[in-house]
Design an enzyme around this catalytic site. Sequence first.
Site, PDB file in Angstrom:
ATOM      1  N   SER A  47       0.737  -1.289  -0.061  1.00 42.35           N
ATOM      2  CA  SER A  47       0.137   0.008   0.023  1.00 42.35           C
ATOM      3  C   SER A  47       0.810   1.398  -0.068  1.00 42.35           C
ATOM      4  O   SER A  47       0.222   2.479  -0.340  1.00 42.35           O
ATOM      5  CB  SER A  47      -0.836   0.071   1.264  1.00 42.35           C
ATOM      6  N   HIS A  48       2.037   1.028   0.112  1.00 46.14           N
ATOM      7  CA  HIS A  48       2.793   2.446   0.136  1.00 46.14           C
ATOM      8  C   HIS A  48       3.992   2.194  -1.003  1.00 46.14           C
ATOM      9  O   HIS A  48       5.017   2.926  -1.048  1.00 46.14           O
ATOM     10  CB  HIS A  48       3.655   2.738   1.270  1.00 46.14           C
ATOM     11  N   ASP A 188      -4.973   0.077   2.552  1.00 45.31           N
ATOM     12  CA  ASP A 188      -5.481  -1.360   2.359  1.00 45.31           C
ATOM     13  C   ASP A 188      -6.935  -1.289   2.046  1.00 45.31           C
ATOM     14  O   ASP A 188      -7.377  -2.252   1.407  1.00 45.31           O
ATOM     15  CB  ASP A 188      -4.949  -1.654   3.842  1.00 45.31           C
TER      16      ASP A 188
HETATM   17  P1  NDP Z   1      -0.380  -3.092   9.983  1.00 48.71           P
HETATM   18  O1  NDP Z   1      -1.669  -3.327  10.526  1.00 48.71           O
HETATM   19  O2  NDP Z   1      -0.268  -4.139   8.826  1.00 48.71           O
HETATM   20  O3  NDP Z   1       0.778  -3.472  10.598  1.00 48.71           O
HETATM   21  C1  NDP Z   1       0.987  -2.714  11.893  1.00 48.71           C
HETATM   22  C2  NDP Z   1       2.291  -3.043  12.623  1.00 48.71           C
HETATM   23  O4  NDP Z   1       2.206  -4.404  13.244  1.00 48.71           O
HETATM   24  C3  NDP Z   1       3.600  -3.418  11.575  1.00 48.71           C
HETATM   25  O5  NDP Z   1       4.538  -2.883  12.363  1.00 48.71           O
HETATM   26  C4  NDP Z   1       3.505  -4.854  11.403  1.00 48.71           C
HETATM   27  O6  NDP Z   1       4.877  -5.536  11.277  1.00 48.71           O
HETATM   28  C5  NDP Z   1       3.032  -5.273  12.895  1.00 48.71           C
HETATM   29  N1  NDP Z   1       2.428  -6.767  12.800  1.00 48.71           N
HETATM   30  C6  NDP Z   1       1.310  -7.061  11.751  1.00 48.71           C
HETATM   31  N2  NDP Z   1       1.002  -8.241  11.974  1.00 48.71           N
HETATM   32  C7  NDP Z   1       1.697  -8.542  13.356  1.00 48.71           C
HETATM   33  C8  NDP Z   1       1.541  -9.814  13.933  1.00 48.71           C
HETATM   34  N3  NDP Z   1       0.991 -10.813  13.641  1.00 48.71           N
HETATM   35  N4  NDP Z   1       2.484  -9.935  14.918  1.00 48.71           N
HETATM   36  C9  NDP Z   1       3.177  -9.004  15.373  1.00 48.71           C
HETATM   37  N5  NDP Z   1       3.510  -7.725  14.669  1.00 48.71           N
HETATM   38  C10 NDP Z   1       2.647  -7.639  13.633  1.00 48.71           C
HETATM   39  O7  NDP Z   1      -0.159  -1.685   9.461  1.00 48.71           O
HETATM   40  P2  NDP Z   1      -1.422  -0.465   9.231  1.00 48.71           P
HETATM   41  O8  NDP Z   1      -2.119  -1.186   8.169  1.00 48.71           O
HETATM   42  O9  NDP Z   1      -1.906   0.072  10.492  1.00 48.71           O
HETATM   43  O10 NDP Z   1      -0.401   0.548   8.601  1.00 48.71           O
HETATM   44  C11 NDP Z   1       0.290   0.503   7.277  1.00 48.71           C
HETATM   45  C12 NDP Z   1       1.187   1.386   6.868  1.00 48.71           C
HETATM   46  O11 NDP Z   1       0.380   2.501   6.278  1.00 48.71           O
HETATM   47  C13 NDP Z   1       1.974   1.805   7.845  1.00 48.71           C
HETATM   48  O12 NDP Z   1       3.465   1.809   7.229  1.00 48.71           O
HETATM   49  C14 NDP Z   1       1.716   3.407   8.031  1.00 48.71           C
HETATM   50  O13 NDP Z   1       2.916   4.209   8.402  1.00 48.71           O
HETATM   51  C15 NDP Z   1       1.176   3.760   6.747  1.00 48.71           C
HETATM   52  N6  NDP Z   1       0.157   4.951   6.892  1.00 48.71           N
HETATM   53  C16 NDP Z   1       0.529   6.051   6.342  1.00 48.71           C
HETATM   54  C17 NDP Z   1      -0.220   7.338   6.359  1.00 48.71           C
HETATM   55  C18 NDP Z   1       0.238   8.448   6.135  1.00 48.71           C
HETATM   56  O14 NDP Z   1      -0.457   9.484   5.934  1.00 48.71           O
HETATM   57  N7  NDP Z   1       1.566   8.628   5.370  1.00 48.71           N
HETATM   58  C19 NDP Z   1      -1.561   7.164   6.828  1.00 48.71           C
HETATM   59  C20 NDP Z   1      -1.716   5.748   7.541  1.00 48.71           C
HETATM   60  C21 NDP Z   1      -1.144   4.853   7.320  1.00 48.71           C
HETATM   61  P3  NDP Z   1       5.348  -5.946   9.753  1.00 48.71           P
HETATM   62  O15 NDP Z   1       5.315  -4.700   8.902  1.00 48.71           O
HETATM   63  O16 NDP Z   1       6.535  -6.605   9.861  1.00 48.71           O
HETATM   64  O17 NDP Z   1       3.892  -7.026   9.351  1.00 48.71           O
END
Ligand code: NDP
Length: 333
Positions: A47-48, A188
């Site tokens: 998504s990024h 997402d």
């Molecule tokens: P996720 O819910 O996919 O993941 C959030 C965090 O939890 C990540 O660090 C991920 O690590 C970790 N994680 C996920 N599953 C597990 C698990 N089962 N056990 C342990 N850790 C876990 O992310 P979001 O969907 O909330 O966000 C996605 C991205 O969107 C982020 O990078 C965020 O910065 C970006 N974003 C940017 C915005 C902007 O305005 N610029 C606005 C909103 C979001 P891992 O990556 O290793 O899975």
Amino acid sequence: MTQTVELTVKEIHQLAYDVLMSNGCDEHNANAIATTVSSAERDGSESHGLFRIPGYVGSMCSGKVNGKAKPTLETVTPAILRMNGDHGYTPLAIQRGIPELAKAAKHLGIAAMSIINTYHFAALWPETEALAEHGLVGMAFTAYKPKVAPAGATQALFGTNPISVAWPRPGHSPWVFDMATSAKALGDIQIAARDGHSVPAGTGLDRDGNTTTDPSKIADGGVLLPFGGHKGSAIATMVELFAAGLTGEQFSFEAGESDIEDGGPARGGELLLAMSPQLIAGDNWQAHCEAFFEKLEDLGSRLPGQRRHENRAKDGKRRVNAKLVEQINALRI
Ligand code: NDP
């Protein structure tokens, strides 16, 4: 089934770079954005990655974002830095600001950098991981346009307001989380809508305020909900205050009012904090924390960031949505 094409990380970088250059970026900005986008694809953060390129291009073509921005750094006090992004995208401002923020935090123990006059359209882990590579704890906060209803409300006020924290682990990948404070990130939701997938109940409401599992109803006039009910709502409020109240940049609702909806991000701020565990905790910090991480892993808990770091370690090509690649190629002028 979604059609994909296979590209190397270098090819992804080149594709992004060429399209950005042909739509108004200078080489410094194009390179910084292409690095951010190709790193996301490398790590499996779809998504990024390239998904953002049409939006990056859209906001340059509308004239909202300066593709040739020259970010400038002001030292407000030795511990407080202010990066003015010159109405450009954040990657170049971040790339130029991180070494200065790291230098200040290593000397003083703690330092902050606000980033203003920029447009954030990326994940936050690149900046917090970069601070961890300097042996520092890195924290980052940014707001967006309103899409998330506070707990108990049905109208949006917050952005999806992500937070990232990275903890340095010399000899290992850093411990790092990077998450939207909404139940799901908007990218997402858009991808789920594009691919015809449903989302879990509790992710968002439709335009009439009803719970829905249809991502297109959330994306189109509906709202997302904060993660974790009132607790996530409080954390999303904190992100608004850190990213806007503490930088002087726009709150999400202000960004929503001023944005021209050209497919790219609204103008907004970012707050970066850097802390030195060496100066704050003293010599034993690393062994002390590694013992803690060992306990955590022994319980079978996977560390946040681990999925991305494992993807990063894989050689070879990445699968990218074929229609998206076609769409990006069509943007070349
Ligand atoms: P996720 O819910 O996919 O993941 C959030 C965090 O939890 C990540 O660090 C991920 O690590 C970790 N994680 C996920 N599953 C597990 C698990 N089962 N056990 C342990 N850790 C876990 O992310 P979001 O969907 O909330 O966000 C996605 C991205 O969107 C982020 O990078 C965020 O910065 C970006 N974003 C940017 C915005 C902007 O305005 N610029 C606005 C909103 C979001 P891992 O990556 O290793 O899975």
